[in-house]
Scaffold this active site. Structure first.
Site, PDB file in Angstrom:
ATOM      1  N   ALA A  11      16.620  35.667  28.986  1.00 44.78           N
ATOM      2  CA  ALA A  11      17.130  34.538  29.772  1.00 44.78           C
ATOM      3  C   ALA A  11      16.074  33.470  30.048  1.00 44.78           C
ATOM      4  CB  ALA A  11      17.715  35.041  31.086  1.00 44.78           C
ATOM      5  N   GLY A  12      14.821  33.795  29.766  1.00 47.87           N
ATOM      6  CA  GLY A  12      13.740  32.863  30.130  1.00 47.87           C
ATOM      7  C   GLY A  12      13.755  31.625  29.244  1.00 47.87           C
ATOM      8  N   ARG A  16       5.913  28.046  28.217  1.00 40.54           N
ATOM      9  CA  ARG A  16       4.632  27.963  27.535  1.00 40.54           C
ATOM     10  C   ARG A  16       4.760  27.652  26.039  1.00 40.54           C
ATOM     11  NH1 ARG A  16       2.758  33.651  30.131  1.00 40.54           N
ATOM     12  NH2 ARG A  16       5.028  33.846  30.216  1.00 40.54           N
ATOM     13  N   LYS A  23      12.832  30.095  23.949  1.00 37.00           N
ATOM     14  CA  LYS A  23      11.772  30.919  23.368  1.00 37.00           C
ATOM     15  C   LYS A  23      12.273  31.988  22.418  1.00 37.00           C
ATOM     16  CE  LYS A  23       9.295  33.898  25.900  1.00 37.00           C
ATOM     17  NZ  LYS A  23       8.176  34.392  26.731  1.00 37.00           N
ATOM     18  N   GLU A 155       0.581  42.910  37.488  1.00 36.35           N
ATOM     19  CA  GLU A 155       0.627  41.734  36.611  1.00 36.35           C
ATOM     20  C   GLU A 155      -0.741  41.056  36.565  1.00 36.35           C
ATOM     21  OE1 GLU A 155       3.293  40.635  34.597  1.00 36.35           O
ATOM     22  OE2 GLU A 155       3.670  42.714  35.151  1.00 36.35           O
ATOM     23  N   ASN A 386      28.088  10.891 -11.265  1.00 37.96           N
ATOM     24  CA  ASN A 386      29.116  11.572 -10.464  1.00 37.96           C
ATOM     25  C   ASN A 386      29.565  10.779  -9.250  1.00 37.96           C
ATOM     26  OD1 ASN A 386      26.552  11.921  -9.255  1.00 37.96           O
ATOM     27  ND2 ASN A 386      27.270  13.683  -8.118  1.00 37.96           N
ATOM     28  N   TYR A 387      28.922   9.651  -8.970  1.00 38.62           N
ATOM     29  CA  TYR A 387      29.093   9.008  -7.667  1.00 38.62           C
ATOM     30  C   TYR A 387      29.309   7.517  -7.860  1.00 38.62           C
ATOM     31  CZ  TYR A 387      27.782   7.956  -2.766  1.00 38.62           C
ATOM     32  OH  TYR A 387      27.768   7.545  -1.465  1.00 38.62           O
ATOM     33  N   ARG A 440      27.666   3.640 -27.986  1.00 35.47           N
ATOM     34  CA  ARG A 440      26.453   2.840 -27.822  1.00 35.47           C
ATOM     35  C   ARG A 440      26.560   1.668 -28.787  1.00 35.47           C
ATOM     36  NH1 ARG A 440      23.438   7.566 -30.972  1.00 35.47           N
ATOM     37  NH2 ARG A 440      23.707   6.742 -33.073  1.00 35.47           N
TER      38      ARG A 440
HETATM   39  C1  UD1 Z   1       6.148  40.675  31.035  1.00 35.52           C
HETATM   40  C2  UD1 Z   1       5.776  41.789  32.017  1.00 35.52           C
HETATM   41  C3  UD1 Z   1       4.344  42.218  31.739  1.00 35.52           C
HETATM   42  C4  UD1 Z   1       4.204  42.676  30.290  1.00 35.52           C
HETATM   43  C5  UD1 Z   1       4.709  41.597  29.326  1.00 35.52           C
HETATM   44  C6  UD1 Z   1       4.805  42.182  27.925  1.00 35.52           C
HETATM   45  C7  UD1 Z   1       6.998  41.321  34.086  1.00 35.52           C
HETATM   46  C8  UD1 Z   1       6.933  40.794  35.449  1.00 35.52           C
HETATM   47  N1  UD1 Z   1       5.886  41.271  33.372  1.00 35.52           N
HETATM   48  O1  UD1 Z   1       5.297  39.571  31.290  1.00 35.52           O
HETATM   49  O2  UD1 Z   1       4.005  43.303  32.593  1.00 35.52           O
HETATM   50  O3  UD1 Z   1       2.860  42.995  30.019  1.00 35.52           O
HETATM   51  O4  UD1 Z   1       6.025  41.151  29.693  1.00 35.52           O
HETATM   52  O5  UD1 Z   1       5.081  41.185  26.993  1.00 35.52           O
HETATM   53  O6  UD1 Z   1       8.037  41.794  33.675  1.00 35.52           O
HETATM   54  N2  UD1 Z   1      13.131  37.028  31.418  1.00 35.52           N
HETATM   55  C9  UD1 Z   1      14.431  36.919  31.863  1.00 35.52           C
HETATM   56  N3  UD1 Z   1      14.655  36.493  33.125  1.00 35.52           N
HETATM   57  C10 UD1 Z   1      13.647  36.210  33.986  1.00 35.52           C
HETATM   58  C11 UD1 Z   1      12.315  36.323  33.527  1.00 35.52           C
HETATM   59  C12 UD1 Z   1      12.082  36.737  32.244  1.00 35.52           C
HETATM   60  O7  UD1 Z   1      15.379  37.201  31.109  1.00 35.52           O
HETATM   61  O8  UD1 Z   1      13.951  35.853  35.129  1.00 35.52           O
HETATM   62  C13 UD1 Z   1      12.884  37.481  30.025  1.00 35.52           C
HETATM   63  C14 UD1 Z   1      12.187  36.453  29.178  1.00 35.52           C
HETATM   64  O9  UD1 Z   1      13.136  35.672  28.459  1.00 35.52           O
HETATM   65  C15 UD1 Z   1      11.344  37.318  28.246  1.00 35.52           C
HETATM   66  C16 UD1 Z   1      11.118  38.588  29.028  1.00 35.52           C
HETATM   67  O10 UD1 Z   1      12.055  38.598  30.081  1.00 35.52           O
HETATM   68  O11 UD1 Z   1      12.043  37.633  27.059  1.00 35.52           O
HETATM   69  C17 UD1 Z   1       9.705  38.681  29.585  1.00 35.52           C
HETATM   70  O12 UD1 Z   1       9.461  37.555  30.423  1.00 35.52           O
HETATM   71  P1  UD1 Z   1       8.081  36.774  30.378  1.00 35.52           P
HETATM   72  O13 UD1 Z   1       8.175  35.677  31.353  1.00 35.52           O
HETATM   73  O14 UD1 Z   1       7.706  36.471  29.006  1.00 35.52           O
HETATM   74  O15 UD1 Z   1       7.117  37.906  30.973  1.00 35.52           O
HETATM   75  P2  UD1 Z   1       5.552  38.059  30.755  1.00 35.52           P
HETATM   76  O16 UD1 Z   1       4.838  37.146  31.652  1.00 35.52           O
HETATM   77  O17 UD1 Z   1       5.221  38.008  29.325  1.00 35.52           O
HETATM   78 CA    CA Z   2       6.361  37.596  27.509  1.00 33.02          CA
END
Ligand code: UD1
Ligand code: CA
Length: 459
Positions: A11-12, A16, A23, A155, A386-387, A440
């Protein structure tokens, strides 16, 4: 066997990545990351996969299709909050739930299976997939007590100097006892640097409640890389490329220069085919046995038969038969069907055209919107006109016809079976089978022309 479920977090937004594209839809070796994760999870014999979508929900759903269930996370409040969204599908289920991040495209079914086995053997309520990272920056760290048992995950942003030195990372893949997971998620707080509900906090809560939590460490960090930016994306691309190329070589494909050969995740290649440097097989490319492809050729969403040679050429959304020779420097554009033993030589462009077995266009031609029969010879410089600026028209050349060099076939037009077209003709009317058409101007020779010219100059 116990019920097994999976939740994929997707869902993210992926801030970055600095991208218009969400993503998890960024591709690695031609396949979106979330599709890689989904395809691997699908091999696990699961009762249900729930994908959490939010940013770009429609696009992610369109990508994965109806094999997944979807739960919407309206606001991205963290990974624990994301998993809670799956509760309508899973909350009351007995069994084990694997949670996987949609941004870890290299994770394999084998590793997830090993994680599940370990989890079941340990009778754990939660098991984390961990890995040793050379540079753990950005990842959650696995904090273990003196006996080596997992205490919690911290984290990167919340970690102390000491904790940041830990190189064992949380890969973002976990197994949970499903009921314990949903009971614990509601207890997770957002009291941390990012103000988010962290899924990893479930581990500490379970542990403090006296439950068994475990960790399974994979020896392959590569498999667990999380993609947060384009630098990691390029790293994943390189590792995935190596994995794909190695698998093809193990299956009997010769790759002269694996560093410079790009094969999509879903491509199929037969034994004893040789890929020369600069070959790109993208999308659904399928290549038969004993072919030679490249150098510097791109084959996209196309099928190629056996013993076919394609050099320095592009083939897109078309089918190519057995023992065909293409190139160097040919361009086969979409919706073309090239039959067996056809030859398409240098500087020939083919578009939306079928070519029957044994036909040839050896040099410098444009053949578009055409049906070319078998054993047809399209001489050097043959052009289908053709065109007309508005519409495209069909050219038919029937079996065995011979089109002389530098001929224009002004469509719609048919050249009948076995007919000849004289070199340099502009054909605007149908040519009857077995006939000869010359279209021709006749040649005129002016005798002693140079002499007369000089006499005129002198007068
Ligand atoms: C996360 C982990 C971290 C781990 C790393 C591995 C947490 C808090 N941290 O960090 O411990 O080492 O992954 O790659 O979980 N997402 C949602 N909804 C949200 C937030 C995130 O669906 O509200 C999804 C994102 O789309 C992504 C995944 O969860 O696919 C991970 O989220 P991301 O923000 O990338 O976490 P990291 O900071 O990488
Ligand atoms: Ca990640």
């Amino acid at each position: 066997m116990e019920n097994r479920y999976a939740v994929i977090l997707a869902a993210g937004k992926g801030t970055r990545m600095k991208s218009k594209l969400y993503k998890v839809l960024h591709s690695v070796c031609g396949k979106p990351m979330v599709q890689h994760v989904f395809d691997e999870a699908s091999k696990l014999n699961l009762n249900k996969i729930v994908t959490i979508v939010g940013h770009g929900a429609e696009d992610v759903q369109a990508q994965l299709g109806d094999k997944s269930e979807y739960a919407i996370q309206e606001e991205q409040l963290g990974t624990a909050h994301a998993v809670i969204q799956a509760k309508d599908f899973l909350e009351d289920k007995e069994g084990t739930t694997v949670v996987i991040c949609g941004d870890t495209p290299l994770i394999t079914a084998e590793t997830m299976e090993a994680l599940l086995t370990h989890h079941e053997e340990m009778h754990a309520k939660a098991t984390i997939l961990t890995a040793g990272a050379e540079d753990p920056t950005g990842y959650g760290r696995i904090v273990r007590n003196q006996e080596g048992h997992v205490e919690k995950i911290v984290e990167h942003k919340d970690a102390s100097e000491e904790e940041r030195k830990i190189t064992e990372i949380n890969t973002g893949t976990y197994c949970f006892d499903n009921k314990a997971l949903f009971e614990t998620l509601s207890k997770v707080s957002n009291d941390n640097v990012q103000g988010e509900y962290y899924l990893p906090d479930v581990i500490e809560i379970l542990k403090n409640g006296g439950e068994i939590v475990s960790a399974y460490q994979t020896s392959s960090f590569e498999e667990t890389i999380g993609i947060n930016d384009r630098v990691a994306l390029s790293q994943a691309e390189a590792w995935m490329k190596k994995r794909i190329n190695t698998a093809h070589m193990r299956n009997g494909v010769t790759i002269i220069d694996p560093e410079n050969t790009y094969i999509s995740a879903d491509a199929v290649i037969g034994r004893d085919t040789i890929l020369y440097p600069g070959t790109i097989l993208s999308g659904n490319a399928s290549i038969g046995e004993d072919c030679e492809i490249g150098p510097n050729s791109e084959i996209k969403d196309s099928s190629v038969g056996d013993r076919t040679v394609i050099r320095q050429s592009v083939v897109h959304s078309s089918s190519v038969g057995n023992e065909v020779k293409i190139g160097p420097f040919a361009h086969i554009r979409p919706k073309s069907a090239i039959s067996d033993e056809v030859k398409i030589g240098n500087f020939v462009e083919i578009k939306k055209t079928s070519m029957g077995a044994g036909s040839k266009a050896s040099h410098l031609s444009y053949i578009g919107d055409a049906e070319i029969g078998a054993d047809v010879n399209l001489g050097c410089g043959s052009i289908t006109v053709n065109y007309d600026g508005k519409n495209k028209f069909l050219t038919k050349v029937e079996d065995g016809a011979f089109i002389g060099c530098n001929s224009n076939l002004v469509a719609p037009v048919t050249v009948g079976k076995g007919a000849y077209v004289a070199a340099g003709s502009t054909i605007t009317e149908n040519v009857p089978g077995n006939g000869l058409s010359i279209a021709r101007a006749r040649q005129v020779n002016k005798e002693n022309y140079v002499e007369r010219l000089s006499m005129n100059k002198n007068s």
